[in-house]
Design a protein around this motif. Structure first.
Motif, PDB file in Angstrom:
ATOM      1  N   VAL A  75     -26.074 -28.630  16.493  1.00 23.66           N
ATOM      2  CA  VAL A  75     -25.940 -28.265  15.079  1.00 23.66           C
ATOM      3  C   VAL A  75     -24.826 -29.066  14.424  1.00 23.66           C
ATOM      4  O   VAL A  75     -23.728 -29.207  14.978  1.00 23.66           O
ATOM      5  CB  VAL A  75     -25.654 -26.752  14.923  1.00 23.66           C
ATOM      6  N   LEU A  76     -25.122 -29.573  13.230  1.00 25.69           N
ATOM      7  CA  LEU A  76     -24.114 -30.228  12.400  1.00 25.69           C
ATOM      8  C   LEU A  76     -24.041 -29.479  11.076  1.00 25.69           C
ATOM      9  O   LEU A  76     -25.066 -29.274  10.425  1.00 25.69           O
ATOM     10  CB  LEU A  76     -24.480 -31.689  12.132  1.00 25.69           C
ATOM     11  N   VAL A  77     -22.852 -29.047  10.676  1.00 22.71           N
ATOM     12  CA  VAL A  77     -22.667 -28.464   9.353  1.00 22.71           C
ATOM     13  C   VAL A  77     -21.990 -29.514   8.485  1.00 22.71           C
ATOM     14  O   VAL A  77     -21.001 -30.133   8.886  1.00 22.71           O
ATOM     15  CB  VAL A  77     -21.853 -27.141   9.409  1.00 22.71           C
ATOM     16  N   VAL A  78     -22.565 -29.752   7.300  1.00 19.76           N
ATOM     17  CA  VAL A  78     -22.093 -30.794   6.392  1.00 19.76           C
ATOM     18  C   VAL A  78     -21.501 -30.132   5.157  1.00 19.76           C
ATOM     19  O   VAL A  78     -22.170 -29.330   4.489  1.00 19.76           O
ATOM     20  CB  VAL A  78     -23.254 -31.731   5.982  1.00 19.76           C
ATOM     21  N   ASP A  79     -20.253 -30.456   4.839  1.00 32.13           N
ATOM     22  CA  ASP A  79     -19.575 -29.880   3.684  1.00 32.13           C
ATOM     23  C   ASP A  79     -19.748 -30.812   2.487  1.00 32.13           C
ATOM     24  O   ASP A  79     -19.052 -31.811   2.353  1.00 32.13           O
ATOM     25  CB  ASP A  79     -18.089 -29.678   3.991  1.00 32.13           C
ATOM     26  N   LEU A  80     -20.690 -30.438   1.590  1.00 28.73           N
ATOM     27  CA  LEU A  80     -20.946 -31.262   0.408  1.00 28.73           C
ATOM     28  C   LEU A  80     -20.122 -30.845  -0.803  1.00 28.73           C
ATOM     29  O   LEU A  80     -20.293 -31.417  -1.876  1.00 28.73           O
ATOM     30  CB  LEU A  80     -22.440 -31.228   0.045  1.00 28.73           C
ATOM     31  N   ASP A  81     -19.277 -29.844  -0.649  1.00 26.07           N
ATOM     32  CA  ASP A  81     -18.320 -29.561  -1.718  1.00 26.07           C
ATOM     33  C   ASP A  81     -17.187 -30.561  -1.542  1.00 26.07           C
ATOM     34  O   ASP A  81     -16.112 -30.250  -1.020  1.00 26.07           O
ATOM     35  CB  ASP A  81     -17.810 -28.125  -1.626  1.00 26.07           C
ATOM     36  N   LEU A  82     -17.458 -31.786  -1.972  1.00 20.28           N
ATOM     37  CA  LEU A  82     -16.618 -32.925  -1.603  1.00 20.28           C
ATOM     38  C   LEU A  82     -15.221 -32.874  -2.203  1.00 20.28           C
ATOM     39  O   LEU A  82     -14.298 -33.489  -1.675  1.00 20.28           O
ATOM     40  CB  LEU A  82     -17.328 -34.224  -2.006  1.00 20.28           C
ATOM     41  N   ALA A  83     -15.059 -32.147  -3.295  1.00 24.86           N
ATOM     42  CA  ALA A  83     -13.733 -32.053  -3.908  1.00 24.86           C
ATOM     43  C   ALA A  83     -12.915 -30.890  -3.354  1.00 24.86           C
ATOM     44  O   ALA A  83     -11.709 -31.013  -3.151  1.00 24.86           O
ATOM     45  CB  ALA A  83     -13.872 -31.924  -5.429  1.00 24.86           C
ATOM     46  N   PHE A  84     -13.574 -29.751  -3.096  1.00 28.65           N
ATOM     47  CA  PHE A  84     -12.831 -28.558  -2.689  1.00 28.65           C
ATOM     48  C   PHE A  84     -13.522 -27.836  -1.531  1.00 28.65           C
ATOM     49  O   PHE A  84     -13.583 -26.613  -1.510  1.00 28.65           O
ATOM     50  CB  PHE A  84     -12.670 -27.605  -3.882  1.00 28.65           C
ATOM     51  N   GLY A  85     -14.045 -28.588  -0.589  1.00 28.24           N
ATOM     52  CA  GLY A  85     -14.762 -27.984   0.527  1.00 28.24           C
ATOM     53  C   GLY A  85     -13.876 -27.165   1.445  1.00 28.24           C
ATOM     54  O   GLY A  85     -12.713 -27.507   1.681  1.00 28.24           O
ATOM     55  N   ASP A  86     -14.447 -26.074   1.982  1.00 27.14           N
ATOM     56  CA  ASP A  86     -13.680 -25.159   2.826  1.00 27.14           C
ATOM     57  C   ASP A  86     -14.252 -24.983   4.231  1.00 27.14           C
ATOM     58  O   ASP A  86     -13.813 -24.090   4.957  1.00 27.14           O
ATOM     59  CB  ASP A  86     -13.611 -23.773   2.166  1.00 27.14           C
ATOM     60  N   GLU A 136      -8.568 -35.269   0.050  1.00 29.35           N
ATOM     61  CA  GLU A 136      -8.160 -35.507  -1.333  1.00 29.35           C
ATOM     62  C   GLU A 136      -9.339 -35.301  -2.268  1.00 29.35           C
ATOM     63  O   GLU A 136     -10.366 -35.971  -2.133  1.00 29.35           O
ATOM     64  CB  GLU A 136      -7.619 -36.932  -1.490  1.00 29.35           C
ATOM     65  N   PRO A 137      -9.232 -34.381  -3.249  1.00 22.30           N
ATOM     66  CA  PRO A 137     -10.335 -34.154  -4.185  1.00 22.30           C
ATOM     67  C   PRO A 137     -10.789 -35.414  -4.917  1.00 22.30           C
ATOM     68  O   PRO A 137     -11.971 -35.560  -5.230  1.00 22.30           O
ATOM     69  CB  PRO A 137      -9.755 -33.117  -5.164  1.00 22.30           C
ATOM     70  N   SER A 138      -9.871 -36.327  -5.181  1.00 22.75           N
ATOM     71  CA  SER A 138     -10.219 -37.548  -5.916  1.00 22.75           C
ATOM     72  C   SER A 138     -11.197 -38.430  -5.143  1.00 22.75           C
ATOM     73  O   SER A 138     -11.891 -39.260  -5.739  1.00 22.75           O
ATOM     74  CB  SER A 138      -8.949 -38.346  -6.241  1.00 22.75           C
ATOM     75  N   ASP A 139     -11.255 -38.259  -3.821  1.00 24.63           N
ATOM     76  CA  ASP A 139     -12.174 -39.074  -3.016  1.00 24.63           C
ATOM     77  C   ASP A 139     -13.640 -38.737  -3.285  1.00 24.63           C
ATOM     78  O   ASP A 139     -14.526 -39.536  -2.963  1.00 24.63           O
ATOM     79  CB  ASP A 139     -11.884 -38.878  -1.521  1.00 24.63           C
ATOM     80  N   ALA A 140     -13.897 -37.555  -3.854  1.00 26.99           N
ATOM     81  CA  ALA A 140     -15.285 -37.150  -4.093  1.00 26.99           C
ATOM     82  C   ALA A 140     -16.014 -38.155  -4.984  1.00 26.99           C
ATOM     83  O   ALA A 140     -17.204 -38.430  -4.777  1.00 26.99           O
ATOM     84  CB  ALA A 140     -15.322 -35.760  -4.715  1.00 26.99           C
ATOM     85  N   ASP A 141     -15.315 -38.718  -5.954  1.00 29.48           N
ATOM     86  CA  ASP A 141     -15.947 -39.662  -6.882  1.00 29.48           C
ATOM     87  C   ASP A 141     -16.294 -40.991  -6.223  1.00 29.48           C
ATOM     88  O   ASP A 141     -17.058 -41.777  -6.785  1.00 29.48           O
ATOM     89  CB  ASP A 141     -15.018 -39.913  -8.080  1.00 29.48           C
ATOM     90  N   ARG A 142     -15.733 -41.240  -5.062  1.00 32.17           N
ATOM     91  CA  ARG A 142     -15.995 -42.514  -4.377  1.00 32.17           C
ATOM     92  C   ARG A 142     -17.200 -42.433  -3.455  1.00 32.17           C
ATOM     93  O   ARG A 142     -17.595 -43.437  -2.855  1.00 32.17           O
ATOM     94  CB  ARG A 142     -14.767 -42.915  -3.559  1.00 32.17           C
TER      95      ARG A 142
END
Length: 398
Positions: A161-172, A219-225
């Motif tokens: 199983v792989l869980v992927v966190d797509l809340d790229l700015a504030f993932g928990d 870093e939340p700013s990385d989400a835009d990249r």
């Protein structure tokens, strides 16, 4: 993971860069063959330069008989014609000098490409993991709790199983499982267009429950990249290594979420007993219709279903015009388990919340793994580009 037969304890570090991934070194051919039997997806064996030539050929012949798709590369201190002939007759794919790391890197790439071709359609079917996306257009409904608990339970059954966190700015996901990831999804950007299973393994974090996690950037700013295309690439590659890929999402229709929808076999839609959550669920269902998502690929889950807030489950069904698959009760034990960093489904398996989680997994998630018709249906899914642009333009509003 590449299997190496070499008595030198430092050999794995020496060849790591050329191989491009983790190396599992063994001191004997018996140990290596045992590991190979336990690793049905492994397709590369390297034999070190100081292994006796006859022993190396015996191992290569054994690999060829038992796992013909596995490539064997042989390293020697020096090369001669008779040695090359003996190695090729034993089934060795290539023989290289031990100090030619560039040549080894090229040979590794060629061997893996050939192994993938030899594996053919049968192995591709075996490797076709299923993508489960957990979504709600409203925050605070428990998406991450569901994603981590469902992943932990599936892993406890023996599934990869792989869980992927797509809340790229504030993932928990990482903090919910009390993990300290060294890498994250941002590290995939440099691999865009040529991501493979070895590259994916370099960014995942292993959890004690058995699951792996691709965590959001620190870093939340990385989400835009991070482009949506790398998410699609991530999911396609992950399906070759995992039985289930559970995707946790932000409460918005971002390009990353749409990429997950496009590659999902099942959508788990979470709602709670409050008017904003129900309204957003109704809008989500309408949006999925616009995207061409099949209705049969959606499962609605009502979280905190016994909360006394003046709204009933029957009211939710009346609004969304779709049955609720599973109702999960409210409990203070859930946030307590999150604070401890232990999935409640493992920590308190007899708890009513855990029972409901297992019901969701057993009745709706696990059967997806045996449904070959879903992939065909997903290939027919799609919407025009103007529709996607329109959804993205208001995807962040809620």
């Amino acid at each position: 993971m590449t299997l190496l037969w070499d008595a030198d304890r430092g050999a794995a570090d020496r060849y790591n860069y050329a191989v491009g991934g983790d190396i599992n070194r063994h001191d004997s051919s018996v140990a290596l063959m045992r590991d190979l039997e336990d690793s049905p997806r492994e397709n590369l064996v390297i034999i070190g330069p100081d292994i006796d030539m006859q022993s190396a050929c015996d191992l290569s012949e054994a690999v060829r008989v038992h796992r013909a798709e596995v490539g064997v590369l042989l390293l020697r201190r020096r090369l001669d014609v008779s040695l090359l002939g003996q190695a090729l007759r034993a089934g060795v794919r290539e023989v290289l000098t031990a100090d030619d790391l560039t040549g080894l890197a090229d040979a590794v790439r060629r061997s893996r490409e050939l192994s993938q071709k030899m594996a053919g359609q049968h192995d591709q079917a075996v490797q076709d993991g299923k993508v489960i996306t957990v979504f709600s257009a409203k925050g605070g409904v428990g998406k991450t709790t569901f994603s981590t608990n469902l992943s932990a339970y599936l892993a406890s059954t023996g599934a990869r199983v792989l869980v992927v966190d797509l809340d790229l700015a504030f993932g928990d996901v990482g903090i919910s499982l009390q993990m300290l990831p060294q890498n994250s999804i941002i590290d995939l950007v440099q691999m865009a267009g040529h991501l493979d299973e070895q590259g994916l393994q370099q960014i995942v974090t292993h959890h004690e429950s058995g699951l792996d996690a691709a965590c959001a950037p620190a870093e939340p700013s990385d989400a835009d990249r991070i482009p949506g295309t790398i998410i699609a690439e991530l999911l396609k590659v992950a399906k070759r290594s995992y039985d289930f890929i559970v995707v946790d999402t932000p409460p918005a229709f971002t390009e990353h979420v749409l990429a997950a929808f496009d590659n999902s076999d099942l959508l788990v839609l979470i709602a709670t007993l409050d008017i904003p959550a129900v309204k957003n669920l109704r809008l989500t269902l309408d949006t999925l219709d616009l995207l061409g998502s099949p209705k049969e690929d959606r499962v609605v889950v009502l979280n905190r279903s016994d909360a006394k807030v003046g709204l009933r489950s029957e009211d939710v069904v009346a609004v969304i015009k779709q049955d609720i698959a599973v109702m999960v009760p409210n409990s203070q034990a859930v946030p307590a388990s999150v604070n401890r960093g232990v999935p409640i489904v493992l920590d308190e398996p007899k708890h009513p919340v855990s029972i409901a989680m297992r019901e969701l997994a057993d009745q709706f998630l696990r059967p997806v793994a045996g449904d070959a018709t879903r992939a065909e249906g997903r290939e027919r899914r799609g919407s025009d580009e103007s529709t996607r642009r329109r959804i993205l333009s208001w995807g962040g509003r809620r």
